[in-house]
Design an enzyme around this catalytic site. Structure first.
Site, PDB file in Angstrom:
ATOM      1  CG  LEU A  43      42.780  35.325  37.532  1.00 25.30           C
ATOM      2  CD1 LEU A  43      42.120  33.967  37.711  1.00 25.30           C
ATOM      3  CD2 LEU A  43      44.022  35.408  38.396  1.00 25.30           C
ATOM      4  CG  ASP A  44      37.009  36.235  34.580  1.00 18.59           C
ATOM      5  OD1 ASP A  44      37.302  36.261  33.381  1.00 18.59           O
ATOM      6  OD2 ASP A  44      36.301  35.352  35.089  1.00 18.59           O
ATOM      7  CG  LEU A  45      38.486  43.915  35.884  1.00 11.44           C
ATOM      8  CD1 LEU A  45      39.846  44.435  35.435  1.00 11.44           C
ATOM      9  CD2 LEU A  45      37.381  44.792  35.319  1.00 11.44           C
TER      10      LEU A  45
END
Length: 194
Positions: A43-45
């Protein structure tokens, strides 16, 4: 076997250490202290929401690998009012640099009952926004953001609500809980249908 449902806050790396030279970004180690678990997927930053962590390699592969087609539900706040044609384009698949996306479940929804984001999404009086619920069966890098941008509606906020039958229901940002090992044991409703 351990399976943890974690509500990843905005700005937290989806790993236990920051390998940059500064090492200053928040990581999973600030929130999860169970030894031997690793993220099943990413899950992206700048995305929030459900992250599954497990110590079982086979389960990790089943969750993360698109071959198993576990549906992933995302709630996306996008810039502008998405017309029916934009929704239909997303449903049928859009062309990205790495090819056509698979058909997706897409619907416009009312503003979901979510926690406030920290930092808040930039608000502009002259530019409306709306929310979409997208159900994907593949997991390309930054896929939801690239899909909404491809139809002219950049994503402002992105929350993964569920993976298979595992959901964020009742888990606050930065909190986690142990979960059943099969998604069939974990069915729940999305905030768009409360």
């Amino acid at each position: 076997m351990t399976l943890i449902l974690f509500n990843k806050p905005y700005g937290v790396l989806c790993q236990f250490t920051d390998r940059t030279t500064t090492g200053a970004r928040p990581t999973l180690s600030a929130y999860v202290d169970t030894p031997g678990v690793y993220p099943a997927g990413r899950l992206d930053l700048d995305s929030e929401g459900l992250l599954l962590l497990t110590d079982d390699g086979a389960l990790q592969a089943r969750i993360a690998d698109p071959r198993y087609k576990l549906p992933k539900v995302y709630l996306a706040q996008v810039e502008g009012e998405v017309a029916a044609a934009g929704v239909e384009a997303l449903r049928h698949g859009v062309r990205l640099k790495d090819g056509m996306t698979r058909p997706a479940g897409v619907e416009r929804i009312a503003d979901p009952d979510l926690w406030p984001r920290d930092p808040p999404v930039r608000f502009r009086k002259t530019v409306p926004d709306c929310w979409l619920k997208l159900t994907l069966h593949e997991g390309r890098n930054r896929q939801v953001r690239r899909m909404t941008a491809a139809v002219g509606h950049p994503t402002l906020r992105l929350v993964r609500w569920s993976v298979g039958g595992w959901t964020l229901d009742g888990i606050a940002p930065g909190e986690s809980r142990l979960a059943p090992s099969t998604p069939d044991q974990a069915r729940s409703r999305s905030p768009a249908h409360r």
